[in-house]
Write an enzyme that holds these catalytic residues in place. Structure first.
Site, PDB file in Angstrom:
ATOM      1  N   HIS A 196       0.819  -1.215   0.000  1.00 47.76           N
ATOM      2  CA  HIS A 196       0.000   0.000   0.000  1.00 47.76           C
ATOM      3  C   HIS A 196       0.850   1.260   0.000  1.00 47.76           C
ATOM      4  O   HIS A 196       0.358   2.332   0.306  1.00 47.76           O
ATOM      5  CB  HIS A 196      -0.949  -0.011   1.214  1.00 47.76           C
ATOM      6  CG  HIS A 196      -1.733  -1.283   1.319  1.00 47.76           C
ATOM      7  ND1 HIS A 196      -1.369  -2.296   2.166  1.00 47.76           N
ATOM      8  CD2 HIS A 196      -2.819  -1.702   0.631  1.00 47.76           C
ATOM      9  CE1 HIS A 196      -2.211  -3.313   2.021  1.00 47.76           C
ATOM     10  NE2 HIS A 196      -3.103  -2.986   1.086  1.00 47.76           N
ATOM     11  N   GLY A 197       2.161   1.084  -0.324  1.00 46.26           N
ATOM     12  CA  GLY A 197       3.003   2.260  -0.532  1.00 46.26           C
ATOM     13  C   GLY A 197       3.540   2.947   0.700  1.00 46.26           C
ATOM     14  O   GLY A 197       3.616   4.176   0.747  1.00 46.26           O
TER      15      GLY A 197
END
Lengths: 281, 416, 153
Positions: free
Chosen positions: C118-119
């Site tokens: 999710h970065g």
């Protein structure tokens, strides 16, 4: 209600018919002498020194052919066992290598959490090195052997809780070798004659001899004879520990539980009598 | 449920519950107020003891199942893992193994009690049949359970006993392969035995519930076998009289149980089961657990052909027959008198049957040689003769002793 | 008395679910860090979890020390995340504190780790700098037994 006399007479009749010795093989197996073990009976515990000696026998003699795959190094430091310290166990483990697919080269130094490494890579290797016979794993071997009693004597064993048949057999076996097989006995090539081994032809050469292992005795402790008799007793006790490491704790808890149950039963009986007092029944 | 309940809800919450699910009313009626003959002796505590045994097996079994792996390469080691590493594992495992033996010891006492006191007679035939059904389920459960540690005895007992099915003509071998999941006992067999071993105890529990229901319709039998005539004089409420007596019996039973489990856990088993199963090496003597020995003796006793039935099938028929015959006991025993206390001839034959059964137990473990073979045949013959010849005849030729007119009459004047 | 008996019986039945001896034996492990060259990381297993052991370069250490605490979502100094005298060693549990994925090393915008799920971006001290993760990478309990031997757990 119970016609005790008839019952006893009938049981005696059955016992009388059934007692003749079971069919023996043509070379009689002598009766196995039962030894006195420190771990026998209700209050049995292991003798730490004996377990340490037994471990030494296992390590110096037996472990070159026999595996102990369910024993971890850390077990040697556990309560109720040989009583090595954590450091001693760590140092001991570091002397051995174990297979580990994630390690470089597929092997690494052992840590206390590891199991005792097998002397052979595969079962076939073990057989090839031992004339086709597989040296059995030691982990539960002391429980995988027993003593067969004549007639109905085994009934007595239920009451005494005799559970040391394995060590008794192992001790007998290790002392049961003969220089020469009896005249009529045809001993196959590569086998050795043993009084107690079923069939009398065992693939293992006599593993123990007098003076073979030097026990280091701590100051102030009595000397221990360096004989086959001593080595076999010590290693049999160690093998029983390998098979039943929690024996001492089990028996201690058992004593407390049984005491509790007997007292509790007494209390309950008294209560029952009180509740039933005055009732015709 | 032939009782008029005396329960009145104590408060509003109880009344609310009683209107929707009368569980408190039910419990009070069947576990507390239930009128129980006042003359029951200690042989009657074994019913409660058996419920306790079932409870112990289920609790220890579910816990063992948290740590056991039912795969041929891991089963043996996982049981050792339980004994060595799992907290309290040594004790939980030995309670489960010893518990199975104690369960059967109790069930044999319970069955023999029923046989002596005529508890199987009208109107308790269904009660008896449900009991035999429980016994059968217990045997199946214990058999499958013993296979799970995957020792030599486990695997070879599974081999020998599943081979029984191969004796059935025509469908035998396909049936055998269906049961085993293969041509020999292997991983499919082990896995399905684990699944069924987990299932059956709950089936047993359900049949036990039916068994107790069937008991509560006519009420308990009693040592003199005379029906309850007057509830006030002949019976006592189950609580506190029999809850207390049963509890005492249970604690007393736990004493030999604990003695075995703590001091001699392996003595009822066989050392060969500490050797991992090897399909290429047959142990010198394949012996089932002691509670199967009488039936095993009967199975082995038929070593001769009977007409067109070969000895293997013959053995299977007698083996199955020895258990199935129990279902018909209420009709085989023709005596109108229930309790052995008042049947002098029956008493002799009953005890002879007990001795015969013990002899069969011993013979089941003896090697199939010499005098043991002859004795096994004699004892097997007597087993069937007892049910098929002696019991039907006795009812006709025996003169029973005079029965007391009621329970209360028989207990009055007893030294207290 | 029945109560005592019941409690004494019930406890082992519950305790058996606690981690057993073979699990506990692996609760603590020793690792020789001397095999890791500067600027490299290894991932080892501890209690069933992946653990990053990174041999940081001086540049990475200085960079980590220079970050002002106000910039951090989960403020922690570099000193708090290493052992005195062993600052070149960064030992962290390799699960992103967002939803547990294993971040990739030598990537992301902050010279540390980047979690592809999710970065989330972690810096050279394993602290969360950008992305949805709420906390810095968790440190396991560890102790240096010598300059090269660390005991984790």
């Amino acid at each position: 209600m119970l016609n005790t006399k008839t019952l006893l007479a009938a049981l005696a009749l059955v016992a009388g018919i059934a007692t003749p010795a079971l069919a023996q093989d043509s070379h009689a197996t002598p009766a196995i002498e039962k030894q006195t073990w420190s771990f026998a009976g209700i209050f049995g515990t292991y003798d730490e020194n004996q377990l340490q000696r037994g471990f030494q026998v296992f390590r110096e003699v037996c472990s070159s052919c026999h595996s102990a795959r369910l024993i971890a190094f850390r077990n040697l430091a556990e309560e109720g066992g040989p009583g090595f310290s954590e450091e001693q166990v760590k140092a001991l483990a570091a002397e051995y290598e174990v297979a580990d697919p994630t390690a470089e080269g597929g092997v690494r130094t052992a840590v206390p959490a590891d199991r005792w490494p097998s002397p052979f890579a595969t079962e076939q290797d073990a057989r090839d090195a031992n004339g086709g016979a597989l040296p059995p794993d030691f982990s539960v071997l002391a429980k995988a052997r027993g003593v067969k009693e004549e007639g109905l004597w085994w009934v007595l064993n239920y009451f005494t809780g005799y559970s040391e048949g394995g060590p008794d057999y192992i001790h007998a076996l290790l002392n049961g070798y003969h220089e020469e097989a009896p005249e009529e006995f045809e001993l196959a090539e590569g086998k050795y004659y043993n009084d107690y081994f079923p069939g009398h032809a065992i693939g293992m050469a006599p593993p123990l001899s007098d003076g073979q292992i030097t026990y280091e005795v701590a100051e102030g402790q009595a000397e221990v004879p360096l004989t086959v008799e001593q080595y076999s007793t010590d290693v049999a006790a160690f093998m029983m520990w390998m098979a039943e490491p929690h024996l001492a704790g089990r028996k201690q808890t058992g004593f407390v539980v049984l005491l509790f149950l007997v007292l509790f039963a007494g209390l309950m009986y008294a209560t029952k009598r009180r509740i039933w007092q005055g009732i015709e029944h | 449920m032939s009782e008029h309940s005396t329960y009145t809800p104590g408060n509003a919450v109880e009344k609310w519950l009683d209107d929707r699910l009368p569980i408190i009313r039910f419990s009070k009626e069947h576990l507390m107020d239930f009128p129980t003959p006042k003359n029951l002796n200690y042989w009657w505590t074994f019913g409660a003891i058996l419920v306790m045994c079932l409870g112990i097996q289920i609790v220890t079994g579910i816990i063992l199942a948290m740590h056991y792996t039912p795969h041929v390469s891991m089963a043996f080691d996982s049981v050792e893992h339980i004994r060595r590493d799992v907290n309290g594992g040594r004790m939980i495992q030995s309670f489960h193994a010893v518990g199975a033996s104690m369960f059967f010891a109790a069930v044999y006492i319970h069955i023999f009690r029923g046989m002596y006191f005529g508890s199987y007679k009208a109107p308790r035939e269904i009660l008896w049949i449900l009991g035999v059904l429980i016994f059968l389920l217990m045997m199946a459960t214990a058999f499958m359970g013993y296979v799970l540690p995957w020792g030599q005895m486990s695997g070879w007992a599974a081999t020998v006993i599943t081979n029984i099915f191969a004796a059935i003509p025509v469908i035998g071998t396909p049936l055998l392969e269906l049961l085993r999941g293969g041509f020999s006992v292997g991983n499919p067999t082990l896995n399905r035995f684990f699944s069924l071993h987990y299932l059956l105890p709950f089936v047993i529990a359900a049949v036990v519930a039916l068994h107790i229901w069937a008991l509560h319709v006519p009420g308990n039998n009693n040592p003199i076998g005379v029906d309850v005539k007057d509830k006030q004089r002949d019976t006592l409420p189950f609580h506190p009289y029999y809850t207390m007596k049963d509890a005492f019996g249970m604690v007393l039973f736990l004493i030999p149980f604990a003695w075995f489990a703590f001091f001699a856990p392996d003595i009822l088993g066989h050392p060969d089961n500490y050797i991992e199963f090897n399909s290429q090496v047959t142990p010198a003597h394949i012996v089932p657990e002691w509670y199967f020995l009488p039936f095993y003796a009967i199975l082995r006793a038929i070593d001769f052909n009977i007409l067109f039935i070969d000895s293997k099938l013959g053995g299977v028929i007698f083996f199955g027959g020895s258990i199935l015959i129990l279902f018909f006991l209420p009709w085989l025993d023709t005596s109108k008198v229930r309790s052995g206390n008042f049947r002098p001839m029956f008493k002799w034959f009953y005890w002879l049957f007990v001795v015969n059964f013990v002899a069969l137990t011993y013979l089941g473990a003896a090697p199939a040689e010499g005098i043991y073979v002859v004795l096994a045949k004699i004892c097997t013959a007597y087993y069937f003769i007892h049910f098929l010849v002696i019991l039907p005849l006795l009812g006709r030729i025996e003169t029973p002793r005079p029965l007391p007119t009621s329970i209360s009459e028989s207990v009055l004047g007893k030294a207290h | 008395m029945a109560g005592v008996g019941a409690a004494a019986t019930a406890w082992p039945l519950i305790n058996q679910m606690n981690p057993d001896a073979s699990t506990l034996a692996l609760a603590s492990i020793e690792f020789d860090v001397s095999s890791i060259p500067e600027g490299q990381s290894v991932t080892i297993m501890w209690r069933g979890l992946p653990v990053f052991v990174r041999h940081r370069t001086q540049a990475e250490i200085d960079e980590a020390k220079a970050v002002p605490l106000a910039d951090l979502k989960d403020p922690e100094t570099d000193e708090q995340r290493t052992k005195e005298g062993h600052e070149q060693w960064l030992i962290m549990i390799a699960n992103c504190t967002h939803l547990g994925c294993v971040p990739v090393g030598d990537s992301g915008d902050f010279d540390g780790w980047f979690c592809p799920c999710h970065g989330s971006h972690y810096d050279s001290a394993g602290r969360i700098r950008k992305g949805p993760a709420p906390k810095n990478l968790v440190l396991p309990p560890y102790e240096f037994l010598s300059d090269t031997l660390v005991q984790i757990g």
